[in-house]
Design an enzyme around this catalytic site. Structure first.
Site, mmCIF file in Angstrom:
data_model
loop_
_atom_site.group_PDB
_atom_site.id
_atom_site.type_symbol
_atom_site.label_atom_id
_atom_site.label_comp_id
_atom_site.label_asym_id
_atom_site.label_seq_id
_atom_site.Cartn_x
_atom_site.Cartn_y
_atom_site.Cartn_z
ATOM 1 N N HIS A 68 0.865 -1.111 -0.122
ATOM 2 C CA HIS A 68 -0.062 0.054 -0.039
ATOM 3 C C HIS A 68 0.857 1.301 -0.001
ATOM 4 C CE1 HIS A 68 0.515 0.385 4.626
ATOM 5 N NE2 HIS A 68 0.406 1.532 4.317
ATOM 6 N N ASP A 115 -0.324 -7.320 1.799
ATOM 7 C CA ASP A 115 0.202 -6.102 1.755
ATOM 8 C C ASP A 115 1.874 -5.999 1.833
ATOM 9 O OD1 ASP A 115 0.576 -3.315 1.705
ATOM 10 O OD2 ASP A 115 -0.457 -3.057 3.769
ATOM 11 N N GLY A 207 2.778 6.638 8.898
ATOM 12 C CA GLY A 207 4.043 6.751 8.526
ATOM 13 C C GLY A 207 5.062 5.890 8.936
ATOM 14 N N SER A 209 4.145 2.767 8.232
ATOM 15 C CA SER A 209 4.033 1.733 7.085
ATOM 16 C C SER A 209 4.984 1.133 6.373
ATOM 17 C CB SER A 209 2.884 2.201 6.269
ATOM 18 O OG SER A 209 1.538 2.299 6.621
ATOM 19 N N GLY A 210 5.127 -0.053 5.988
ATOM 20 C CA GLY A 210 6.198 -0.864 5.223
ATOM 21 C C GLY A 210 7.539 -1.088 6.283
#
Length: 264
Positions: A68, A115, A207, A209-210
């Site tokens: 995402h 994801d 922020g 994320s990932g």
């Protein structure tokens, strides 16, 4: 198939992974604190026009992040980053050459899972005492309830709060699937291809994320067991709504790598 096996070995059995030269500070339970500089040397900042997400260096020219996070055409990764407001010297900035989203990722349904994405860098990172590789878990590996893991990133310090400028870490104990999937927790929104960790005052936030969920193995090495995927829409620190991560051991499989080998 042979090329897939080579790539599988390249990203899962890298010698020397998961052992930082600068040991992280993990001696006490905290809601969140500034990380010791360069103690998570596989953490990267994923940037387009501005920093957008985190990621994990799993091979000198491969980065793991969340699907995402990929919404633009051009990205770079910054390694050996700590204070985003300062040029501290050891940073490495490398453009992303190719982006591979999980073939079953649906950007209209984050709770459907998958994801996760792999980024091929234009050139290999220089591995040193501040830039190192994380280990990947064996496919199918499971985490125990309350296993201590750490989330890292430059996300918001709290819901609606400011974005962190210095790399943060927080201890997030794992919440086993049977609990996290209860109706008064996340219910059917969490799948077995996900990992829940933290809850209440301990959480990732917007922020982050990932970025990685770092869990220490019995061999003393740090393994990336999760990729930060989503938190509750009402707030990062909502009770019974722990942070949800894509379960790396359930997604980085030979099937996915075979798909990628056809694209490289």
């Amino acid at each position: 198939m042979e090329r897939a096996l080579v790539l599988l070995l390249a990203v899962t059995t890298v010698s020397g992974c998961g052992v930082p030269s600068h040991q992280p500070s993990t001696g006490r339970v905290v809601d969140g604190e500034e990380a010791r500089p360069y103690s998570w040397p596989w953490q990267v900042s994923l940037e387009s026009f501005f920093p957008t997400c985190g990621g994990t260096l799993i091979a000198p020219d491969w980065v793991l992040t969340a699907a995402h996070c990929i919404t633009f055409h051009t990205y770079r990764v910054v390694l050996a980053e700590h204070d985003m407001n300062k040029e501290e010297g050891p940073e490495q900035s490398i453009m992303v050459e190719k982006m591979f989203l999980h073939p079953k990722w649906n950007d209209n349904c984050v709770s459907c899972g998958n994801d996760i994405a792999l980024l091929k860098l234009e050139r290999s990172a220089v591995i040193n005492d501040k830039v190192q590789l994380a280990c990947l878990p064996q496919h199918g590996a499971a985490l125990a309830h309350n296993e201590p893991c750490y989330v890292t990133g430059w996300g918001r310090l709290y819901s609606g709060g400011p974005q962190a400028t210095k790399l943060q870490q927080a201890l997030l104990p794992v919440v086993e699937h049977s609990i996290c999937a209860q109706s008064d927790w996340w219910g059917s929104s969490v799948k077995t291809t996900m990992v829940c960790a933290g809850g209440e005052s301990k959480s990732a936030c917007h922020g982050d994320s990932g970025g990685p969920l770092n869990c220490k193995g019995r061999d003393g090495k740090w393994y990336i067991q999760g990729v930060t995927s989503f938190v509750n829409g009402r707030g990062c620190n909502t009770p019974q709504k722990p942070t949800v991560f894509t379960r790396v051991a359930g997604c980085i499989s030979l099937t996915m790598l075979c798909y990628l080998c056809q694209k490289v």
